[in-house]
Design a protein around this motif. Structure first.
Motif, PDB file in Angstrom:
ATOM      1  N   HIS A  30      40.794 -10.758 -10.959  1.00  0.00           N
ATOM      2  CA  HIS A  30      40.871 -11.304 -10.023  1.00  0.00           C
ATOM      3  C   HIS A  30      41.905 -10.862  -9.087  1.00  0.00           C
ATOM      4  CE1 HIS A  30      40.376 -14.842  -7.992  1.00  0.00           C
ATOM      5  NE2 HIS A  30      41.198 -14.602  -7.323  1.00  0.00           N
ATOM      6  N   HIS A  32      42.100  -9.681  -4.802  1.00  0.00           N
ATOM      7  CA  HIS A  32      41.997  -8.809  -3.950  1.00  0.00           C
ATOM      8  C   HIS A  32      42.858  -7.601  -2.649  1.00  0.00           C
ATOM      9  CE1 HIS A  32      40.914 -13.073  -3.419  1.00  0.00           C
ATOM     10  NE2 HIS A  32      42.294 -13.629  -4.226  1.00  0.00           N
ATOM     11  N   GLU A 125      35.832 -17.155  -5.271  1.00  0.00           N
ATOM     12  CA  GLU A 125      36.483 -17.781  -6.194  1.00  0.00           C
ATOM     13  C   GLU A 125      36.094 -19.297  -4.879  1.00  0.00           C
ATOM     14  OE1 GLU A 125      41.650 -18.092  -5.239  1.00  0.00           O
ATOM     15  OE2 GLU A 125      41.357 -16.286  -4.295  1.00  0.00           O
ATOM     16  N   HIS A 186      40.528 -19.333 -12.565  1.00  0.00           N
ATOM     17  CA  HIS A 186      41.517 -18.285 -11.903  1.00  0.00           C
ATOM     18  C   HIS A 186      42.384 -19.057 -12.418  1.00  0.00           C
ATOM     19  CE1 HIS A 186      43.039 -16.623  -8.341  1.00  0.00           C
ATOM     20  NE2 HIS A 186      42.163 -18.117  -8.390  1.00  0.00           N
ATOM     21  N   ASP A 236      45.501 -11.394  -8.734  1.00  0.00           N
ATOM     22  CA  ASP A 236      45.101 -12.298  -8.039  1.00  0.00           C
ATOM     23  C   ASP A 236      46.237 -11.592  -6.303  1.00  0.00           C
ATOM     24  OD1 ASP A 236      43.938 -14.376  -6.309  1.00  0.00           O
ATOM     25  OD2 ASP A 236      45.952 -15.776  -6.806  1.00  0.00           O
TER      26      ASP A 236
HETATM   27 ZN   LIG Z   1      42.796 -15.247  -5.192  1.00  0.00          ZN
END
Ligand SMILES: [Zn+2]
Ligand SMILES: [Zn+2]
Length: 294
Positions: A30, A32, A125, A186, A236
């Motif tokens: 996970h 970004h 998500e 997550h 994350d």
């Molecule tokens: Zn996230």
């Protein structure tokens, strides 16, 4: 949390050094990359994105799941996964955007269209966030969560759940809708009892840099009881940077810090743990290999 000490604030933008490479590859389940590279205000530069992916690969993180949080970032995630062999994508309208009404019919139709693409392997998500969204947004948030669950099931993709201060409500909705076969929590944020409730249901728990925080003994207890075939690791990024770089920008190349703490917590040697984390990721998201059948 906000920082008041100016010396810490000064270090804040500085990138942490590369960790010692892992002995075997793992998956960042996970991340970004768009936000890590471009922030929220500018389009991410493709060369910088590729450099971040290469930096991760250099320390033993050759596979990533890039996660969208709205329609534009979901489109961007799907495009990156289509062109980059190290990347698979997840697409969704984030619960906090949904709480503000962003998950309208048009947005959900686009998420459904993207979810059908071959290298989009998860819907997320999505979920519930009762920390950032106030009670006035909860109905819209839950409606969006339910719609995303249905898209994941229709398209045969995994579900990536964002759960912030909403543990019991998340399980209520998942149980009510019928959770997709592969459902990932997550940035797992519950204690041992909640981890047990998730594990019993067959859900997969993904641990972020929060696992390494001094005040997170409850997370380490949760990780210790999670079977290896229901365990994932994530950054994350650019959020939740692991110790010892908490507060500085996160990136997929820093996931080895979290993996090493996970090895201590589970009592599994690092190389065997890496192999198990990769196997779980491939079971959940499928193979990263280009042109391989799903
Ligand atoms: Zn996230
Ligand atoms: Zn999240």
């Amino acid at each position: 949390m906000s920082r008041s000490s100016s010396s810490r604030a000064n270090r804040r933008g500085e990138l942490p050094p590369d960790p010692e490479p892992l002995p075997a590859p793992v998956v960042d389940s996970h991340t970004h990359l768009d936000i890590a590279v471009g922030g929220f205000d500018r389009a991410p530069d493709a060369a910088e994105v590729d450099a971040q992916v290469a930096a991760a690969e250099a320390v033993g993180v050759p596979r990533l799941v890039q996660v969208g949080v709205d329609v534009p970032s979901s489109r961007w995630s799907a495009e990156l996964a289509a062109r980059h062999p190290n990347v698979l994508a997840a697409v969704a309208v984030h619960p906090n955007e949904a709480g503000e009404g962003a998950a309208d019919d048009e947005a959900l139709a686009e998420i459904d269209r993207l979810a059908a693409l071959p290298r989009v392997r998860a819907v997320g998500e999505t979920g519930l966030d009762r920390f950032r969204t106030g009670p006035e947004g909860w109905a819209a948030q839950e409606a969006s969560f339910r719609a995303h669950i249905r898209i994941a099931k229709d398209r045969g993709k995994a579900l990536v759940v964002h759960d912030r201060e909403a543990h019991d409500e998340i399980l209520r909705v998942l149980d009510d809708e019928g959770a997709p076969e592969r459902t990932v929590f997550h940035c797992f944020s519950g204690d041992a009892a909640f981890a047990r409730a998730c594990v019993e249901r067959g859900h997969v728990l993904s641990f972020a840099g929060t696992l390494t925080f001094a005040n997170a003994a409850y997370l380490r207890e949760a990780a210790a009881l999670t079977p290896l075939d229901q365990l994932l690791v994530e950054t994350d990024a650019p959020f939740l940077t692991p110790v010892p770089y908490r507060g500085r920008p996160n990136a997929s190349r820093l996931v080895p810090h979290t993996v090493r703490v996970l090895a201590e917590v589970t009592g599994v040697e690092v190389d065997r743990l890496c192999a198990a984390l990769t196997a779980t990721a491939e079971r959940v998201f499928g193979t990263w290999e280009a042109n391989a059948p799903e």
